[in-house]
Scaffold this motif. Structure first.
Motif, short mmCIF file in Angstrom:
data_model
loop_
_atom_site.label_atom_id
_atom_site.label_comp_id
_atom_site.label_asym_id
_atom_site.label_seq_id
_atom_site.Cartn_x
_atom_site.Cartn_y
_atom_site.Cartn_z
N GLU A 73 3.90 -17.86 -6.76
CA GLU A 73 4.04 -17.85 -8.21
C GLU A 73 2.98 -16.96 -8.85
O GLU A 73 3.28 -16.19 -9.77
CB GLU A 73 3.96 -19.27 -8.76
CG GLU A 73 5.20 -20.10 -8.43
CD GLU A 73 5.01 -21.58 -8.68
OE1 GLU A 73 3.90 -22.01 -9.02
OE2 GLU A 73 6.01 -22.32 -8.52
N ASN A 74 1.75 -17.04 -8.37
CA ASN A 74 0.69 -16.18 -8.89
C ASN A 74 0.98 -14.71 -8.62
O ASN A 74 0.75 -13.85 -9.48
CB ASN A 74 -0.66 -16.56 -8.30
CG ASN A 74 -1.23 -17.81 -8.91
OD1 ASN A 74 -0.84 -18.22 -9.99
ND2 ASN A 74 -2.15 -18.44 -8.20
N ALA A 80 4.46 -9.00 -12.47
CA ALA A 80 5.12 -8.85 -13.77
C ALA A 80 4.15 -8.30 -14.82
O ALA A 80 4.51 -7.42 -15.60
CB ALA A 80 5.69 -10.19 -14.23
N VAL A 81 2.92 -8.79 -14.82
CA VAL A 81 1.95 -8.39 -15.85
C VAL A 81 1.34 -7.03 -15.55
O VAL A 81 1.26 -6.17 -16.42
CB VAL A 81 0.85 -9.46 -15.99
CG1 VAL A 81 -0.29 -8.97 -16.86
CG2 VAL A 81 1.43 -10.75 -16.55
N GLU A 82 0.90 -6.83 -14.31
CA GLU A 82 0.13 -5.63 -14.00
C GLU A 82 0.97 -4.43 -13.58
O GLU A 82 0.48 -3.31 -13.60
CB GLU A 82 -0.89 -5.94 -12.91
CG GLU A 82 -1.96 -6.89 -13.37
CD GLU A 82 -3.07 -7.07 -12.35
OE1 GLU A 82 -3.20 -6.24 -11.44
OE2 GLU A 82 -3.80 -8.07 -12.48
N VAL A 83 2.23 -4.65 -13.21
CA VAL A 83 3.04 -3.53 -12.74
C VAL A 83 4.25 -3.32 -13.63
O VAL A 83 4.38 -2.29 -14.28
CB VAL A 83 3.46 -3.73 -11.26
CG1 VAL A 83 4.32 -2.58 -10.79
CG2 VAL A 83 2.23 -3.86 -10.38
N LYS A 86 3.65 -2.54 -17.40
CA LYS A 86 3.08 -1.22 -17.64
C LYS A 86 4.11 -0.12 -17.46
O LYS A 86 4.03 0.93 -18.08
CB LYS A 86 1.87 -0.98 -16.73
CG LYS A 86 0.70 -1.85 -17.12
CD LYS A 86 -0.47 -1.65 -16.21
CE LYS A 86 -1.60 -2.58 -16.63
NZ LYS A 86 -2.72 -2.53 -15.72
N ARG A 87 5.07 -0.36 -16.58
CA ARG A 87 6.13 0.63 -16.38
C ARG A 87 7.07 0.67 -17.58
O ARG A 87 7.68 1.68 -17.85
CB ARG A 87 6.92 0.32 -15.12
CG ARG A 87 6.14 0.59 -13.87
CD ARG A 87 6.94 0.27 -12.63
NE ARG A 87 6.13 0.56 -11.45
CZ ARG A 87 6.47 0.23 -10.23
NH1 ARG A 87 7.60 -0.41 -10.01
NH2 ARG A 87 5.69 0.53 -9.21
N GLU A 88 7.22 -0.44 -18.27
CA GLU A 88 8.16 -0.52 -19.38
C GLU A 88 7.56 -0.05 -20.70
O GLU A 88 8.29 0.32 -21.61
CB GLU A 88 8.68 -1.95 -19.52
CG GLU A 88 9.52 -2.36 -18.32
CD GLU A 88 9.80 -3.84 -18.26
OE1 GLU A 88 9.38 -4.57 -19.17
OE2 GLU A 88 10.44 -4.27 -17.29
N SER A 110 -3.08 -1.85 -8.23
CA SER A 110 -2.46 -3.15 -8.46
C SER A 110 -1.27 -3.36 -7.53
O SER A 110 -1.11 -4.44 -6.94
CB SER A 110 -1.99 -3.28 -9.91
OG SER A 110 -3.08 -3.24 -10.79
N VAL A 111 -0.44 -2.33 -7.40
CA VAL A 111 0.73 -2.43 -6.53
C VAL A 111 0.30 -2.65 -5.09
O VAL A 111 0.88 -3.46 -4.37
CB VAL A 111 1.64 -1.17 -6.66
CG1 VAL A 111 2.73 -1.18 -5.61
CG2 VAL A 111 2.24 -1.10 -8.05
N HIS A 112 -0.73 -1.94 -4.67
CA HIS A 112 -1.23 -2.09 -3.30
C HIS A 112 -1.69 -3.53 -3.06
O HIS A 112 -1.33 -4.14 -2.04
CB HIS A 112 -2.38 -1.11 -3.04
CG HIS A 112 -2.90 -1.17 -1.64
ND1 HIS A 112 -2.34 -0.42 -0.63
CD2 HIS A 112 -3.87 -1.92 -1.08
CE1 HIS A 112 -2.98 -0.70 0.50
NE2 HIS A 112 -3.90 -1.60 0.25
N GLN A 113 -2.45 -4.07 -3.99
CA GLN A 113 -2.94 -5.44 -3.84
C GLN A 113 -1.78 -6.44 -3.81
O GLN A 113 -1.76 -7.35 -2.98
CB GLN A 113 -3.91 -5.79 -4.97
CG GLN A 113 -4.56 -7.15 -4.82
CD GLN A 113 -5.38 -7.29 -3.55
OE1 GLN A 113 -5.99 -6.34 -3.09
NE2 GLN A 113 -5.38 -8.46 -2.97
#
Length: 146
Positions: A73-74, A80-83, A86-88, A110-113
């Protein structure tokens, strides 16, 4: 001599960048798999709650499933928040687009993490699912992709 060392370095760097790009492009699919697995975890937890197993081993597995559900869930919230958000955003003006391109490196981190965490969750879940299958039996774990 220096030129050959530089060429080897550049080839190695290129190979690493290609691998990282492949990894980053696969993160979306990994996140979707975690989302599907989370639904299966919730179904298993509801079933376990209904059946009320008294086995200490099963209670441990159920606790581990709850921990994995929390991690998943985290992870989905972080993605949703970090990737995705930002794309939208930043699709209107030239300045918005420019700011978007500046943030690409932060987004890659962020995506890597998120990708690393998704792989860890899927790996832990696969191990736990196999333990549950052995302990409870395959017929009782229908609906879990594992």
């Amino acid at each position: 001599m220096a030129e050959s060392v530089a060429n080897v370095f550049l080839e190695t760097l290129r190979d690493l960048l290609v691998e990282e790009t492949k990894f980053l492009l696969g993160v979306g699919a990994d996140v979707e798999k975690v989302k599907r697995d989370l639904k299966s975890i919730h179904a298993l937890l509801m079933k376990a709650d209904r059946e009320r197993h008294d086995s200490p081993t099963l209670k441990t597995y159920i606790h581990q499933l709850k921990d994995l559900a929390f991690k998943a869930e985290n992870l989905l919230e972080t993605y949703a928040v970090e990737v995705q958000s930002k794309r939208e955003e930043g699709r209107r003006s030239l300045m918005d687009r420019f700011q978007r391109y500046i943030c690409i490196m932060c987004e890659c981190c962020s995506v890597h993490q998120v990708g690393k965490e998704a792989q860890e969750i899927m790996s832990e879940l696969a191990v736990l699912a196999e333990k549950l299958r052995v302990r409870v039996g395959r017929s009782k774990l229908i609906g879990f992709e594992g």
